[in-house]
Design a protein around this motif. Structure first.
Motif, PDB file in Angstrom:
ATOM      1  N   UNK A   1      13.000  11.819 -16.157  1.00  0.00           N
ATOM      2  CA  UNK A   1      14.399  11.491 -15.916  1.00  0.00           C
ATOM      3  C   UNK A   1      14.572  10.947 -14.509  1.00  0.00           C
ATOM      4  N   UNK A   2      15.746  10.416 -14.257  1.00  0.00           N
ATOM      5  CA  UNK A   2      16.052   9.932 -12.917  1.00  0.00           C
ATOM      6  C   UNK A   2      15.906  11.044 -11.892  1.00  0.00           C
ATOM      7  N   UNK A   3      16.397  12.235 -12.232  1.00  0.00           N
ATOM      8  CA  UNK A   3      16.320  13.369 -11.304  1.00  0.00           C
ATOM      9  C   UNK A   3      14.884  13.771 -11.016  1.00  0.00           C
ATOM     10  N   UNK A   4      14.020  13.707 -12.030  1.00  0.00           N
ATOM     11  CA  UNK A   4      12.612  14.052 -11.828  1.00  0.00           C
ATOM     12  C   UNK A   4      11.943  13.062 -10.891  1.00  0.00           C
ATOM     13  N   UNK A  39      12.055   0.323 -14.014  1.00  0.00           N
ATOM     14  CA  UNK A  39      12.156  -1.026 -14.587  1.00  0.00           C
ATOM     15  C   UNK A  39      10.957  -1.885 -14.210  1.00  0.00           C
ATOM     16  N   UNK A  40      10.404  -1.665 -13.028  1.00  0.00           N
ATOM     17  CA  UNK A  40       9.227  -2.441 -12.625  1.00  0.00           C
ATOM     18  C   UNK A  40       8.025  -2.149 -13.508  1.00  0.00           C
ATOM     19  N   UNK A  41       7.912  -0.902 -13.959  1.00  0.00           N
ATOM     20  CA  UNK A  41       6.805  -0.542 -14.843  1.00  0.00           C
ATOM     21  C   UNK A  41       7.101  -0.882 -16.301  1.00  0.00           C
ATOM     22  N   UNK A  42       8.310  -1.371 -16.565  1.00  0.00           N
ATOM     23  CA  UNK A  42       8.728  -1.718 -17.930  1.00  0.00           C
ATOM     24  C   UNK A  42       8.560  -0.529 -18.872  1.00  0.00           C
ATOM     25  N   UNK A  43       9.049   0.620 -18.421  1.00  0.00           N
ATOM     26  CA  UNK A  43       9.014   1.812 -19.249  1.00  0.00           C
ATOM     27  C   UNK A  43      10.084   1.732 -20.326  1.00  0.00           C
ATOM     28  N   UNK A  78      12.770   9.321  -3.862  1.00  0.00           N
ATOM     29  CA  UNK A  78      13.563   8.097  -3.846  1.00  0.00           C
ATOM     30  C   UNK A  78      15.037   8.420  -4.066  1.00  0.00           C
ATOM     31  N   UNK A  79      15.874   7.397  -4.044  1.00  0.00           N
ATOM     32  CA  UNK A  79      17.276   7.530  -4.429  1.00  0.00           C
ATOM     33  C   UNK A  79      17.387   7.322  -5.936  1.00  0.00           C
ATOM     34  N   UNK A  80      18.494   7.748  -6.543  1.00  0.00           N
ATOM     35  CA  UNK A  80      18.664   7.475  -7.982  1.00  0.00           C
ATOM     36  C   UNK A  80      18.553   5.997  -8.323  1.00  0.00           C
ATOM     37  N   UNK A  81      19.124   5.144  -7.469  1.00  0.00           N
ATOM     38  CA  UNK A  81      19.018   3.706  -7.718  1.00  0.00           C
ATOM     39  C   UNK A  81      17.569   3.235  -7.594  1.00  0.00           C
ATOM     40  N   UNK A  82      16.855   3.769  -6.585  1.00  0.00           N
ATOM     41  CA  UNK A  82      15.446   3.419  -6.423  1.00  0.00           C
ATOM     42  C   UNK A  82      14.602   3.875  -7.591  1.00  0.00           C
ATOM     43  N   UNK A  83      14.941   5.024  -8.167  1.00  0.00           N
ATOM     44  CA  UNK A  83      14.203   5.529  -9.327  1.00  0.00           C
ATOM     45  C   UNK A  83      14.335   4.590 -10.512  1.00  0.00           C
ATOM     46  N   UNK A  84      15.533   4.078 -10.726  1.00  0.00           N
ATOM     47  CA  UNK A  84      15.736   3.160 -11.842  1.00  0.00           C
ATOM     48  C   UNK A  84      15.022   1.830 -11.608  1.00  0.00           C
ATOM     49  N   UNK A 118       0.811  -1.211   0.000  1.00  0.00           N
ATOM     50  CA  UNK A 118       0.000   0.000   0.000  1.00  0.00           C
ATOM     51  C   UNK A 118       0.846   1.263   0.000  1.00  0.00           C
ATOM     52  N   UNK A 119       2.079   1.188   0.487  1.00  0.00           N
ATOM     53  CA  UNK A 119       2.952   2.358   0.511  1.00  0.00           C
ATOM     54  C   UNK A 119       3.920   2.393  -0.677  1.00  0.00           C
ATOM     55  N   UNK A 120       3.644   1.606  -1.694  1.00  0.00           N
ATOM     56  CA  UNK A 120       4.485   1.589  -2.887  1.00  0.00           C
ATOM     57  C   UNK A 120       4.419   2.936  -3.601  1.00  0.00           C
ATOM     58  N   UNK A 121       5.550   3.350  -4.175  1.00  0.00           N
ATOM     59  CA  UNK A 121       5.596   4.611  -4.923  1.00  0.00           C
ATOM     60  C   UNK A 121       5.276   4.420  -6.398  1.00  0.00           C
TER      61      UNK A 121
END
Length: 366
Positions: free
Chosen positions: A327-330, A347-351, A337-343, A309-312
């Protein structure tokens, strides 16, 4: 002009007018009830700003505009980026006000950069809760469709319309001797704007697409403002919104698909037909983009099944829908999140990765 040639030209104009009205009405109806309305409109603003520069002969990449808007430029912004962002903010400003505001004295002055000290509200897109009402364009086009049934009646009626619609050039075209002076004279610019504004009342009873086409063509013909040539196209879009549409159409996206020779033809009627065809093209492109985003939303939401439920991820879905690229920064800025978390989230959304020429990592909807 022979009877057959006059009939052909009149018929082409009325067919282009009918197509434009029907296409815009369909797009407006689809978007007004869409669950991705706000995201779609924000994306349209980005694409229209970039297309406006393209129509004027300048190239701006949409990802650069997105980063500049987020204040995350990876290099000093060019004049073209700054101008594109000005158009983007102008569209947001128009959408945040009632439909008639953009065509008012105060609205036009503010969009031209005058009286900017009176502006206290931030330039941001807000939700427009007005009900969709596409019936006015539909009624106008139904009337035109009935007229097409009798070609003789079409000829007599359309000839009168075309003659009247094109007469503004004779009344408003400045003399060659005064043209150079007018270009640098601030008072003369106000006079040209006054001439253009008279057309709003003169053609107020015309079908909305034809009125918008006349206003757009007249802005260029009268040469209202050298500093803001893009404004005429935005005001033409605003006139469509003030005549029944609930959205501000991205006309530049459609005009971009029309050959320059047609848009700059010496024949005014051909220019009007080209503008109307651009409206139809803008509506068709808008519907394709809307359907693509809707499919992308459904595909991404399937990735949310079973998440905490707390997923971003839901926040990332909304961010992706509202921006052509993220972008990662956005992602770091908006989601915390962190830059690593952003990536990882991307990837989870398969963008689809749309990294801009090796300068940054960014993603968009497949």
């Amino acid at each position: 002009m022979t009877y057959e040639f006059a009939l052909l030209k009149a018929t082409r104009l009325l067919r282009a007018l009918t197509r434009a009205g029907e296409s815009l009405a369909r797009l407006d109806e689809r978007v007004s009830r869409s669950p991705i309305r706000e995201g779609f409109l924000q994306r349209q603003n980005f694409h229209d700003a970039v297309s406006s520069l393209w129509v004027d002969g300048e190239l701006v990449h949409v990802e650069d505009l997105v980063l500049h808007d987020a204040r995350m430029d990876i290099r000093a912004p060019t004049n073209e980026i700054v101008n594109a962002h000005r158009i983007l903010r102008a569209r947001r400003l128009m959408e945040s006000h009632p439909p008639q505001w953009a065509l008012s004295d105060h609205g036009i002055d503010l969009l031209r950069g005058k009286n900017v000290q009176s502006q206290s509200a931030p330039l941001k897109l807000v939700s427009d809760e007005q009900d969709a009402d596409p019936e006015e364009p539909d009624d106008a086009q139904d009337a035109l469709a009935d007229e097409l049934a009798e070609m003789d009646a079409v000829l007599s009626r359309s000839s009168a319309i075309v003659a009247d619609a094109l007469s503004y050039r004779v009344q408003s075209e400045p003399s060659t001797d005064r043209l150079a002076l007018d270009q640098s004279d601030e008072e003369s610019e106000e006079e040209r704007l006054h001439k253009w504004r008279k057309l709003l009342d003169r053609y107020s009873d015309y079908p909305a697409p034809l009125q918008a086409a006349i206003l757009l063509d007249a802005w260029r013909d009268i040469q209202v403002s050298d500093r803001s040539p893009w404004l005429g196209r935005q005001l033409a879009a605003a006139s469509l919104r003030s005549n029944g549409l609930t959205i501000l159409p991205a006309l530049n996206s459609g005009l971009r698909a029309i050959h320059r020779e047609r848009r700059h033809s010496h024949d005014q009627e051909e220019r009007l037909i080209a503008i109307l065809d651009g409206m139809s093209e803008a509506a068709e492109l808008g519907m394709k983009e809307h359907d693509r985003l809707l499919n992308g939303k459904s595909r991404m939401e399937r990735r949310l099944i079973g998440k905490r439920s707390n997923s971003r991820l839901p926040d990332l879905v909304e961010l992706v829908l509202a921006n052509p690229v993220v972008s990662t920064s956005m992602i770091v800025k908006e989601l915390g999140t962190t830059p690593q978390g952003a990536m990882v989230l991307a990837n989870q959304l398969e963008l689809r990765e749309v990294t801009g020429r090796g300068r940054f990592r960014a993603w968009g909807i497949l």
